[in-house]
Each structure stands twice: as C-alpha cells, then as structure tokens.
Design a protein around this motif. Structure first.
Motif, mmCIF file in Angstrom:
data_model
loop_
_atom_site.group_PDB
_atom_site.id
_atom_site.type_symbol
_atom_site.label_atom_id
_atom_site.label_comp_id
_atom_site.label_asym_id
_atom_site.label_seq_id
_atom_site.Cartn_x
_atom_site.Cartn_y
_atom_site.Cartn_z
ATOM 1 N N PRO A 80 37.505 37.558 38.177
ATOM 2 C CA PRO A 80 36.183 36.967 38.416
ATOM 3 C C PRO A 80 35.858 36.908 39.907
ATOM 4 C CG PRO A 80 37.536 35.542 37.029
ATOM 5 C CD PRO A 80 38.418 36.630 37.529
ATOM 6 N N LEU A 81 34.605 37.218 40.246
ATOM 7 C CA LEU A 81 34.145 37.214 41.638
ATOM 8 C C LEU A 81 32.910 36.330 41.781
ATOM 9 C CD1 LEU A 81 34.303 41.039 42.423
ATOM 10 C CD2 LEU A 81 35.996 39.318 43.011
ATOM 11 N N LYS A 82 32.784 35.711 42.950
ATOM 12 C CA LYS A 82 31.608 34.905 43.264
ATOM 13 C C LYS A 82 31.301 35.090 44.746
ATOM 14 C CE LYS A 82 30.022 30.146 43.610
ATOM 15 N NZ LYS A 82 30.426 28.742 43.544
ATOM 16 N N VAL A 83 30.051 35.383 45.074
ATOM 17 C CA VAL A 83 29.645 35.527 46.472
ATOM 18 C C VAL A 83 29.542 34.137 47.076
ATOM 19 C CG1 VAL A 83 27.847 36.319 48.042
ATOM 20 C CG2 VAL A 83 28.444 37.693 46.040
ATOM 21 N N LEU A 84 30.303 33.908 48.158
ATOM 22 C CA LEU A 84 30.290 32.609 48.832
ATOM 23 C C LEU A 84 29.273 32.551 49.954
ATOM 24 C CD1 LEU A 84 34.112 31.905 49.093
ATOM 25 C CD2 LEU A 84 32.496 30.952 47.454
ATOM 26 N N SER A 85 29.186 33.625 50.740
ATOM 27 C CA SER A 85 28.242 33.615 51.851
ATOM 28 C C SER A 85 27.884 35.035 52.264
ATOM 29 C CB SER A 85 28.830 32.869 53.054
ATOM 30 O OG SER A 85 29.923 33.576 53.585
ATOM 31 N N VAL A 137 33.367 37.061 49.498
ATOM 32 C CA VAL A 137 33.418 36.963 48.048
ATOM 33 C C VAL A 137 34.689 36.213 47.657
ATOM 34 C CG1 VAL A 137 33.522 38.291 45.895
ATOM 35 C CG2 VAL A 137 32.195 39.150 47.820
ATOM 36 N N GLU A 138 34.564 35.276 46.730
ATOM 37 C CA GLU A 138 35.730 34.555 46.222
ATOM 38 C C GLU A 138 36.238 35.291 44.985
ATOM 39 O OE1 GLU A 138 36.831 29.996 45.193
ATOM 40 O OE2 GLU A 138 35.009 30.778 44.280
ATOM 41 N N ALA A 139 37.560 35.458 44.895
ATOM 42 C CA ALA A 139 38.189 36.105 43.752
ATOM 43 C C ALA A 139 39.237 35.172 43.158
ATOM 44 C CB ALA A 139 38.846 37.418 44.178
ATOM 45 N N ALA A 140 39.275 35.095 41.825
ATOM 46 C CA ALA A 140 40.283 34.307 41.121
ATOM 47 C C ALA A 140 41.307 35.280 40.550
ATOM 48 C CB ALA A 140 39.646 33.482 40.009
ATOM 49 N N VAL A 141 42.450 35.414 41.238
ATOM 50 C CA VAL A 141 43.449 36.431 40.902
ATOM 51 C C VAL A 141 44.563 35.807 40.053
ATOM 52 C CG1 VAL A 141 45.063 38.120 41.842
ATOM 53 C CG2 VAL A 141 42.942 37.606 43.062
ATOM 54 N N PRO A 142 44.781 36.315 38.828
ATOM 55 C CA PRO A 142 45.876 35.792 38.002
ATOM 56 C C PRO A 142 47.207 36.399 38.428
ATOM 57 C CG PRO A 142 44.661 37.460 36.794
ATOM 58 C CD PRO A 142 43.959 37.283 38.113
ATOM 59 N N VAL A 143 48.241 35.572 38.464
ATOM 60 C CA VAL A 143 49.591 36.018 38.835
ATOM 61 C C VAL A 143 50.555 35.446 37.793
ATOM 62 C CG1 VAL A 143 51.352 35.979 40.626
ATOM 63 C CG2 VAL A 143 48.952 35.998 41.269
ATOM 64 N N TYR A 144 51.525 36.250 37.388
ATOM 65 C CA TYR A 144 52.438 35.851 36.319
ATOM 66 C C TYR A 144 53.872 35.736 36.821
ATOM 67 C CZ TYR A 144 48.287 37.450 33.925
ATOM 68 O OH TYR A 144 46.976 37.631 33.537
ATOM 69 N N ASP A 145 54.673 34.922 36.129
ATOM 70 C CA ASP A 145 56.102 34.717 36.418
ATOM 71 C C ASP A 145 56.342 34.277 37.858
ATOM 72 O OD1 ASP A 145 56.838 35.455 33.807
ATOM 73 O OD2 ASP A 145 56.797 37.578 34.363
ATOM 74 N N VAL A 146 55.749 33.172 38.258
ATOM 75 C CA VAL A 146 55.949 32.625 39.598
ATOM 76 C C VAL A 146 56.523 31.226 39.497
ATOM 77 C CG1 VAL A 146 54.154 33.998 40.696
ATOM 78 C CG2 VAL A 146 53.554 31.800 39.700
ATOM 79 N N GLU A 147 57.241 30.841 40.547
ATOM 80 C CA GLU A 147 57.888 29.534 40.536
ATOM 81 C C GLU A 147 57.194 28.516 41.427
ATOM 82 O OE1 GLU A 147 62.006 29.989 41.426
ATOM 83 O OE2 GLU A 147 62.315 31.436 39.821
#
Length: 140
Positions: free
Chosen positions: A101-106, A7-17
């Motif tokens: 958000p999640l998406k099944v890849l395989s 499963v593909e996940a789009a993970v938000p992350v804050y305050d990164v350089e």
C-alpha cells in the motif's frame, strides 16, 4: 515545474524477531524491488510522534511478522501540477512494489535553476553568453 514527492509505503516483512531486523529487511526488500529502474528513489524510515511527544518506531511486530512504514522520496520532472507529480510518483513506485500500500505524504515544488541564474548580484543576468562574431575573428 519539478516536484519532490514523498510517498509512504507499508512493507510486510516475515519471520523477524525485533524491530531493527524488520526495518533492515524492509529497506533491503524495497531497494531490491526498486532497483535498477528506480535507483534514484531515496528510502527512509517513517516515524511518528504521539501527542505526548513519544517517538514510535516504524515497525509493528505481531507473531514474528512485521509491517514497516517507509518513506520513499523521488523527484518528478516537467509536470504541470502537483497532483500530476503525485500520480506519476505513485504509478512509478507502485508498479515495482506489488501488493504494498502507498500513500502520498507531500509534494514540494522545487525552485527552477533558470530563475536563480537570472538574478545575479552583478546584474549580468547570469548564464553563458555567446560572443559576437567580431570577437571570435582576429585581425592579423
């Protein structure tokens, strides 16, 4: 049948350089959300390759915020169809990763161990056999 679901996940992350920091934080954040209930889920970075052969990083950074693409792999046991396995994986992972958000890849069907044991080279059929009663009882 057992299936390996990615499963593909789009993970938000804050305050990164930078991208490396975003990836480390995303993996740690995802691990915290999945553990201890789903500690068997493997977390990997997701990379893409452009048509020109250039490898793109899994993190996109804008205004010190990042969106990191991760691959989450898990094995789903005793399902009837591949679609059933993908729904179970999305539900189990999605319940713990709120607003991600999640998406099944395989979905890959795993070989059954029982079938492998039945085809032994010596023709014995593999597996353990139960000894006969007469073999267990010794005559003195």
């Amino acid at each position: 049948m057992d299936c390996r679901v990615v499963v593909e996940a789009a993970v938000p992350v804050y305050d990164v350089e930078n991208e490396d920091e975003a990836i480390r934080i995303a993996i740690a954040k995802t691990g915290e959300m999945l553990n201890p209930d789903l500690n068997y889920v493997e977390i990997n970075m997701r990379t893409w390759v452009t048509p020109g052969g250039e490898e793109l990083p899994p993190a996109f950074i804008a205004a010190d915020e990042a969106l990191v693409a991760l691959e989450l792999e898990m094995t789903v046991f005793n399902v009837e169809q591949e679609e059933h396995a993908s729904r179970i994986a999305r539900k189990e992972i999605g319940q713990r990763l709120e607003n991600v958000p999640l998406k099944v890849l395989s979905v890959e069907v795993l070989e059954e161990e029982e079938e492998e044991e039945e085809t032994q080279p010596d023709g014995s059929g593999g597996g353990d056999t139960i000894p006969d009663f007469d073999d267990l009882v010794k005559d003195d």
